[in-house]
Design a protein around this motif. Structure first.
Motif, short mmCIF file in Angstrom:
data_model
loop_
_atom_site.label_atom_id
_atom_site.label_comp_id
_atom_site.label_asym_id
_atom_site.label_seq_id
_atom_site.Cartn_x
_atom_site.Cartn_y
_atom_site.Cartn_z
N GLY A 1 -69.75 4.81 9.65
CA GLY A 1 -70.58 5.75 8.90
C GLY A 1 -70.50 5.63 7.39
O GLY A 1 -71.06 6.45 6.67
N PHE A 2 -69.82 4.59 6.88
CA PHE A 2 -69.71 4.42 5.43
C PHE A 2 -70.89 3.62 4.90
O PHE A 2 -71.36 2.68 5.55
CB PHE A 2 -68.41 3.70 5.07
N PHE A 3 -71.35 3.97 3.69
CA PHE A 3 -72.46 3.27 3.06
C PHE A 3 -71.96 2.22 2.08
O PHE A 3 -70.99 2.44 1.35
CB PHE A 3 -73.37 4.25 2.32
N SER A 4 -72.66 1.09 2.04
CA SER A 4 -72.35 0.04 1.08
C SER A 4 -73.63 -0.53 0.50
O SER A 4 -74.71 -0.34 1.05
CB SER A 4 -71.53 -1.08 1.76
N LEU A 5 -73.51 -1.20 -0.64
CA LEU A 5 -74.65 -1.84 -1.26
C LEU A 5 -74.20 -3.15 -1.90
O LEU A 5 -73.00 -3.38 -2.11
CB LEU A 5 -75.32 -0.95 -2.30
N ASN A 6 -75.18 -3.99 -2.25
CA ASN A 6 -74.89 -5.27 -2.87
C ASN A 6 -75.08 -5.16 -4.38
O ASN A 6 -76.07 -4.60 -4.86
CB ASN A 6 -75.82 -6.35 -2.32
N ILE A 7 -74.12 -5.69 -5.12
CA ILE A 7 -74.17 -5.71 -6.58
C ILE A 7 -73.78 -7.10 -7.05
O ILE A 7 -73.45 -7.98 -6.24
CB ILE A 7 -73.22 -4.66 -7.20
N LEU A 8 -73.80 -7.30 -8.37
CA LEU A 8 -73.36 -8.57 -8.95
C LEU A 8 -72.16 -8.32 -9.85
O LEU A 8 -72.17 -7.40 -10.66
CB LEU A 8 -74.49 -9.22 -9.76
N VAL A 9 -71.14 -9.13 -9.69
CA VAL A 9 -69.95 -9.06 -10.53
C VAL A 9 -69.76 -10.42 -11.19
O VAL A 9 -69.48 -11.41 -10.51
CB VAL A 9 -68.71 -8.69 -9.71
N ASN A 10 -69.98 -10.47 -12.49
CA ASN A 10 -69.95 -11.74 -13.23
C ASN A 10 -70.86 -12.78 -12.57
O ASN A 10 -70.54 -13.97 -12.48
CB ASN A 10 -68.53 -12.30 -13.33
N GLY A 11 -72.00 -12.29 -12.06
CA GLY A 11 -72.97 -13.17 -11.43
C GLY A 11 -72.71 -13.46 -9.98
O GLY A 11 -73.54 -14.09 -9.30
N ASN A 12 -71.58 -13.00 -9.45
CA ASN A 12 -71.24 -13.22 -8.04
C ASN A 12 -71.64 -12.03 -7.20
O ASN A 12 -71.40 -10.88 -7.58
CB ASN A 12 -69.73 -13.46 -7.89
N ARG A 13 -72.24 -12.30 -6.05
CA ARG A 13 -72.67 -11.22 -5.16
C ARG A 13 -71.46 -10.53 -4.56
O ARG A 13 -70.53 -11.19 -4.09
CB ARG A 13 -73.57 -11.77 -4.05
N ALA A 14 -71.46 -9.21 -4.58
CA ALA A 14 -70.37 -8.42 -4.01
C ALA A 14 -70.95 -7.28 -3.19
O ALA A 14 -71.96 -6.68 -3.56
CB ALA A 14 -69.47 -7.86 -5.11
N ASP B 1 -68.37 5.35 -3.01
CA ASP B 1 -67.34 6.35 -2.74
C ASP B 1 -67.14 7.27 -3.94
O ASP B 1 -66.45 6.92 -4.90
CB ASP B 1 -66.03 5.64 -2.40
N THR B 2 -67.73 8.46 -3.88
CA THR B 2 -67.57 9.41 -4.99
C THR B 2 -66.14 9.94 -5.07
O THR B 2 -65.73 10.46 -6.11
CB THR B 2 -68.52 10.61 -4.82
N GLY B 3 -65.37 9.79 -3.99
CA GLY B 3 -63.99 10.27 -3.99
C GLY B 3 -63.02 9.31 -4.65
O GLY B 3 -61.85 9.66 -4.85
N ALA B 4 -63.49 8.12 -4.99
CA ALA B 4 -62.65 7.15 -5.69
C ALA B 4 -62.79 7.37 -7.19
O ALA B 4 -63.89 7.25 -7.73
CB ALA B 4 -63.05 5.73 -5.32
N GLU B 5 -61.69 7.69 -7.86
CA GLU B 5 -61.77 7.96 -9.30
C GLU B 5 -62.17 6.73 -10.09
O GLU B 5 -62.90 6.82 -11.08
CB GLU B 5 -60.42 8.47 -9.81
#
Length: 321
Positions: free
Chosen positions: A71-84, A89-93
């Motif tokens: 039931g956890f949500f995830s999405l794709n982003i770019l980190v220094n041009g690398n796909r991640a 998680d709003t609970g992660a500070e």
């Protein structure tokens, strides 16, 4: 089994004494402005990094979310041009990446940049800090973003098939909505809804002011990375709640496996703006997240899955949708 009953009310049930609210906020802000040795070490390390720069077009855009079997949500982003692939998680500070992903992306960190972090059970572990040159979420980008580096095994990144976690340090910079039904994350959303929602207190993680069963002010965290909601042990005595069971449970936190005492409560309810929320067989959990304050509970994805949640950080309001 824990379950939730949610009913929409005809009017916003949220009303409070503004003076009481301001006293509460002043107390918390004051006590948490006093930095301990770990806070100072973190601040000193961050000062060695280049200044963070945020770029945002301001235009509304949507991102499709993937949902895991848990039931956890995830999405794709770019980190220094690398796909991640990252959990939302709003609970992660603080935003977190696995050491495996950073090594594979040729992102290094100083072995001296080590700090202590506390888990939900107040246990602690040593982690590293790194600075991400560029993190991009479609039309939004961060330069020199400080992140926590965790060993891949600590939070079982491989099990969740993700490379890291996008935390409140990133999400709090925007007005956004997580729609659980359409599985979309909407950034720069306009709040045209007449529902003014509830007051959002922007600590190191999102906290909202709700009304409890006695129409008193109740403080809850919002954690999209939690499968289930939980409440504080202090609620049991305050309302003389029925305890169904009590046992020790193993959890996996930032420091590895942890054993905590958990009690199951027959029933408890709160009002979240236009919504009445009844928790059946809800469990207790750690809620002493900030100095000088114990929260009443945490709202998890079991509540949010009813539809979703909207954070208007620019106006300090939050609402179920």
């Amino acid at each position: 089994m824990q379950n939730i009953i949610i009913k929409k009310l005809k009017k916003n049930s949220f009303s409070y004494d503004r003076k009481e609210l301001e006293i509460f906020k002043e107390k918390i802000y004051k006590e948490n402005s006093i930095l301990d040795s770990d806070d100072l070490k973190y601040k000193n390390i961050i000062s060695e990094f280049s200044d963070m720069i945020i770029s945002n077009s301001g235009a509304e855009f949507k991102l499709k979310l993937s949902k895991s079997v848990l039931g956890f949500f995830s999405l794709n982003i770019l980190v220094n041009g690398n796909r991640a692939k990252v959990l939302v998680d709003t609970g992660a500070e603080t935003t977190v990446f696995s050491d495996r992903f950073l090594k594979n992306s040729q992102i290094s960190w100083n072995s001296q940049h080590k700090v202590e972090v506390k888990s939900f059970n107040n246990s602690s572990s040593q982690v590293y800090l790194a600075s991400i040159e560029k993190l991009a979420i479609k039309e939004i980008s961060f330069e020199n973003l400080p992140v926590i580096v965790l060993e891949d095994s600590n939070l079982r990144f491989a099990f969740f098939k993700v490379d890291g976690i996008i935390g409140w340090d990133v999400l709090s910079k925007f007005d956004f909505e997580i729609n659980y039904k359409s599985r979309e994350l909407v950034f720069n959303i306009d709040n045209n809804d007449n529902d003014v929602g509830v007051e959002l207190i922007n600590f190191s993680f999102p906290s909202v002011l709700l009304m409890d069963s006695d129409n008193e002010l109740a403080v809850y965290g919002i954690d999209t990375g939690a499968r289930k909601s939980w409440i504080s042990d202090k609620i049991i005595e305050k309302y003389s709640l029925d305890v169904v069971s009590s046992k020790k449970v193993k959890y996996r936190g930032a420091g590895g496996k942890e054993i905590v005492d958990v009690r199951t409560i027959k029933e408890h309810y709160v009002n979240f703006g236009y919504y009445f929320i009844c928790f059946n067989r809800i469990k207790t959990g750690y809620t002493k997240f900030l100095k000088g304050a114990e929260f009443d509970g945490v709202i998890g994805s079991d509540v949010l899955a009813n539809s979703g949640i909207r954070f208007i950080n620019s106006k300090n309001i939050c609402m179920l949708i």
